[in-house]
Design a protein around this motif. Structure first.
Motif, PDB file in Angstrom:
ATOM      1  N   GLU A 169      36.471 -70.943 -26.398  1.00  0.00           N
ATOM      2  CA  GLU A 169      37.083 -72.186 -26.870  1.00  0.00           C
ATOM      3  C   GLU A 169      38.106 -72.727 -25.877  1.00  0.00           C
ATOM      4  OE1 GLU A 169      39.951 -73.629 -30.504  1.00  0.00           O
ATOM      5  OE2 GLU A 169      38.498 -72.029 -30.904  1.00  0.00           O
ATOM      6  N   GLU A 204      34.306 -74.697 -36.752  1.00  0.00           N
ATOM      7  CA  GLU A 204      35.266 -73.611 -36.966  1.00  0.00           C
ATOM      8  C   GLU A 204      34.688 -72.488 -37.809  1.00  0.00           C
ATOM      9  OE1 GLU A 204      38.523 -75.789 -38.593  1.00  0.00           O
ATOM     10  OE2 GLU A 204      39.552 -75.982 -36.651  1.00  0.00           O
ATOM     11  N   ARG A 212      31.544 -71.930 -30.345  1.00  0.00           N
ATOM     12  CA  ARG A 212      32.964 -71.876 -29.968  1.00  0.00           C
ATOM     13  C   ARG A 212      33.219 -72.715 -28.713  1.00  0.00           C
ATOM     14  NH1 ARG A 212      34.698 -66.882 -28.547  1.00  0.00           N
ATOM     15  NH2 ARG A 212      32.645 -65.917 -28.588  1.00  0.00           N
ATOM     16  N   GLY A 216      35.692 -76.032 -28.394  1.00  0.00           N
ATOM     17  CA  GLY A 216      36.666 -76.291 -27.337  1.00  0.00           C
ATOM     18  C   GLY A 216      36.480 -77.675 -26.733  1.00  0.00           C
TER      19      GLY A 216
END
Length: 349
Positions: A169, A204, A212, A216
């Protein structure tokens, strides 16, 4: 009360090394072992062997009987540069610690994963290092006969298994911000899946590397005030041949971008070739950067700018943590370690 950590500090070694020496393991250099014993004598420290768990005693007895000292490594693929480099580093680190490594590839397939864990557990492996798995922690524990296990890049909230994570992330967020700092405003993402919802609350809830990394990216877009567009997600499997084909097949999407963030270095290798095929120059027409930091990225033309993860640290942390579990080091809580990264700035962005 004197602890192993105190002895290690006095001898200039880790607590794990103290544990190995005092338990009679033979994978420590003689001079180091002597320093540890002398430090233990000075501090009047003695290993409380009655506190060793039954599991530890069974493991040590089995290990001595079989002459094993073997780590099982189950990794998702061996024909791609990143997992191949990681597997090599893990094997090298294990050898330096006095262990051999049995390596299998899972192809991220549940049937393969179950079969591999069972086979490795039946081959007198003292512990397992397992790449991101579709199996639950309980099932891994049962299939491995409760052998010590370390997971790689599995971000699920496991309760009982140690995990070493890449900075998916934060690294992806840094990649988008870096491209923005270079003037990019229409940033495409190669390796996502536009057929899935990519809003932040949903992302999430996922724990695999792809989601992930997408998370990000989304957070970077929000922070920078960029408009998120599904039209700039170039979908592809995480392979170089697939990525090259995706550039050809989704050329209109590609040409709408002024920079591409590839979710792995391997994807980027295919992207660089694909862009060359369609006459897009890098970095003059299109900036390209990626995520991993494998050695091959320095050899491409142009050389690849990437989020360089500390792959050596992943290998070292995984092996050393597993050995600490094999030795049943007392008071060692569940470990969840995310390794660091840096932007390796080269020619492509």
């Amino acid at each position: 009360m004197v602890t192993m950590k105190d002895v290690g500090k006095a001898a200039g070694v880790s607590a794990m090394t103290v544990s190995n020496v005092l338990r009679g393991n033979d994978n420590v250099a003689p001079d180091t072992a002597r320093r540890v014993r002398e430090a233990a004598d000075r501090l009047h420290y003695r290993l409380n062997t009655t506190s060793l768990s039954a599991r530890s005693l069974r493991v040590n007895t089995s290990r001595k009987a079989s002459g094993s000292r073997t780590i099982g490594l189950a990794i998702f693929e061996l024909d791609r540069p990143y997992p191949a480099q990681l597997a090599s580093l893990i094997s090298q680190t294990a050898e330096e610690r006095g262990y051999q490594t049995v390596v299998q590839q899972t192809r991220i397939d549940e049937h393969n994963e179950r079969s591999i864990i069972e086979r490795m557990s039946n081959q007198f492996c003292d512990g397992l290092i397992f790449s991101s798995s579709r199996l639950s922690a309980d099932e891994i524990e049962q299939l491995s006969n409760h052998r010590p296990t370390v997971l790689l890049d599995d971000d699920r909230p496991q309760q009982d298994i140690d995990t070493i994570l890449t900075p998916s992330e934060s690294g992806s967020q840094a990649a988008i911000e870096y491209l923005y700092s270079q003037g990019a405003r229409r940033i495409g993402i190669v390796g996502g899946n536009p057929d899935e919802r990519t809003d932040v609350p949903l992302l999430e809830t996922y724990h695999d590397a792809r989601h992930r990394r997408l998370l990000g990216c989304r957070r970077a877009f929000h922070r920078l005030g960029l408009t998120w567009s599904e039209d700039r997600i170039i979908t592809t499997a995480w392979g170089d041949v697939d990525a090259r084909r995706a550039i050809h097949e989704q050329e209109a999407k590609v040409r709408d971008c002024d920079a591409l963030y590839c979710m792995t270095d391997t994807i980027a290798f295919g992207v660089l070739r694909g862009l060359h095929d369609i006459g897009v120059r890098v970095p003059e027409d299109m900036r390209v950067m990626s995520f991993d930091g494998i050695a091959m990225g320095a050899l491409t033309v142009p050389a690849l700018t990437t989020v360089a993860v500390d792959i050596e640290l992943i290998a070292t942390q995984a092996v050393d943590l597993l050995i600490r579990r094999i030795d049943d080091e007392p008071n060692l809580g569940r470990q969840r370690i995310t390794v660091g990264y840096h932007i390796e700035r080269r020619e492509s962005a």
